[in-house]
Design an enzyme around this catalytic site. Structure first.
Site, short mmCIF file in Angstrom:
data_model
loop_
_atom_site.label_atom_id
_atom_site.label_comp_id
_atom_site.label_asym_id
_atom_site.label_seq_id
_atom_site.Cartn_x
_atom_site.Cartn_y
_atom_site.Cartn_z
N HIS A 118 0.82 -1.21 0.00
CA HIS A 118 0.00 0.00 0.00
C HIS A 118 0.85 1.26 0.00
O HIS A 118 0.37 2.34 -0.34
CB HIS A 118 -0.98 0.00 1.18
CG HIS A 118 -0.38 0.27 2.51
ND1 HIS A 118 -0.15 -0.71 3.45
CD2 HIS A 118 0.03 1.43 3.08
CE1 HIS A 118 0.37 -0.17 4.54
NE2 HIS A 118 0.50 1.12 4.34
N ASP A 163 -0.04 -7.66 1.64
CA ASP A 163 0.44 -6.27 1.67
C ASP A 163 1.98 -6.25 1.68
O ASP A 163 2.61 -5.85 2.66
CB ASP A 163 -0.13 -5.55 2.89
CG ASP A 163 0.05 -4.04 2.82
OD1 ASP A 163 0.49 -3.54 1.77
OD2 ASP A 163 -0.24 -3.37 3.83
N SER A 176 4.35 3.00 7.41
CA SER A 176 4.10 1.62 7.01
C SER A 176 5.31 1.02 6.32
O SER A 176 6.20 1.73 5.86
CB SER A 176 2.92 1.55 6.04
OG SER A 176 1.71 1.75 6.70
#
Length: 267
Positions: A70, A117, A202
């Site tokens: 992402h 992810d 992230s």
């Protein structure tokens, strides 16, 4: 989708709406952690746009880094700079090595359910391996972490709802939990206090027993809620795929170091 919470976007421009929603949010910075010792984690990578950090990553070969899918889903990857050997992002550091992204590899990323992810970024050159820049060690394919395993989360980013972005790399001791966690994730919680990963960073690694077992993916219930575990993409489910990508590179005959003796480790 079994998470039962609304998704909120990752990037710093979206932090305020996500905090107000209090739902599921893409991760992760460190809240309630401590400053890491300079270059204690030489595999740690900063992904940057226009000189600003937006995600973490892990060096898995001299010319490959691993991050959350992402992080680059809506980004012009040609503008991304991959910064190795950093510690204090507010200073000019002679230890840094900076690369552009040559190619990206995904593995069925599902942005709706936040599955798979993980992304591998091939660099436009090979890092010089030294005391400040080193390749991380990954677990054996399929190796799972048991409840209660102690790990270390790390990253740059916001330090809390009313605090600014961390310049110095932060680290945090966390515990693996299996309750309120999908089998498609590795989840961690800090017991007894509100601390954990959150907005702005992230893609950062989760280190357990010296191996990279997770990639920071998302949180629920707001940052460091103390109620919901933080979710990481499970690296051990993707090791064979990671190896296949690295081994395709003609100028990198040596992939990441393997877990030397998986049978000797208890998780």
């Amino acid at each position: 989708m079994t998470l039962g919470r609304r998704l909120a976007c990752l990037f710093l421009a979206c932090v305020l709406p996500a905090l107000l929603l209090g739902g599921t949010a893409l991760a992760s910075e460190i809240v309630g952690g401590r400053r890491a010792r300079p270059h204690a984690w030489p595999f740690m990578v900063s992904l940057q746009l226009r000189g600003g950090h937006f995600c973490g990553a892990t060096l898995i070969a001299p010319n490959f880094v691993m991050s959350a899918a992402h992080c680059v889903a809506n980004v012009n990857v040609r503008a991304v700079r991959v910064v190795l050997g950093a510690h204090n992002l507010s200073r000019r550091e002679p230890t840094r090595q900076v690369f552009a992204v040559q190619r990206i590899f995904e593995n069925g990323y599902d942005p709706v359910n936040l599955l798979n992810d993980i992304v591998i970024l091939q660099l436009n050159g090979s890092a010089t391996i030294n005391a400040n820049v080193q390749v991380a060690q990954l677990p054996a394919q399929g190796r799972r972490l048991g409840n209660g395993v102690q790990c270390l989360a790390m990253g740059w980013g916001l330090l809390g709802r009313n605090r600014g972005i961390a310049s110095v790399l932060q680290e945090l001791n966390v515990t693996v939990v299996t309750s309120l966690c999908r089998r498609s994730n590795v989840c961690t919680l800090v017991r007894g206090r509100q601390a954990g990963v959150c907005f702005g960073d992230s893609g950062s690694p989760l280190v357990c027993n010296g191996l990279i077992h997770g990639i920071a993916s998302f949180v629920r219930g707001g940052c460091a809620s103390g109620l919901y575990p933080d979710a990481f993409a499970p690296v051990a489910q993707f090791v064979n795929w990671i190896d296949s990508i690295i081994q395709r590179s003609e100028d990198n005959p040596c992939p990441h170091p393997r877990d030397p003796d998986p049978a000797s480790r208890t998780h």
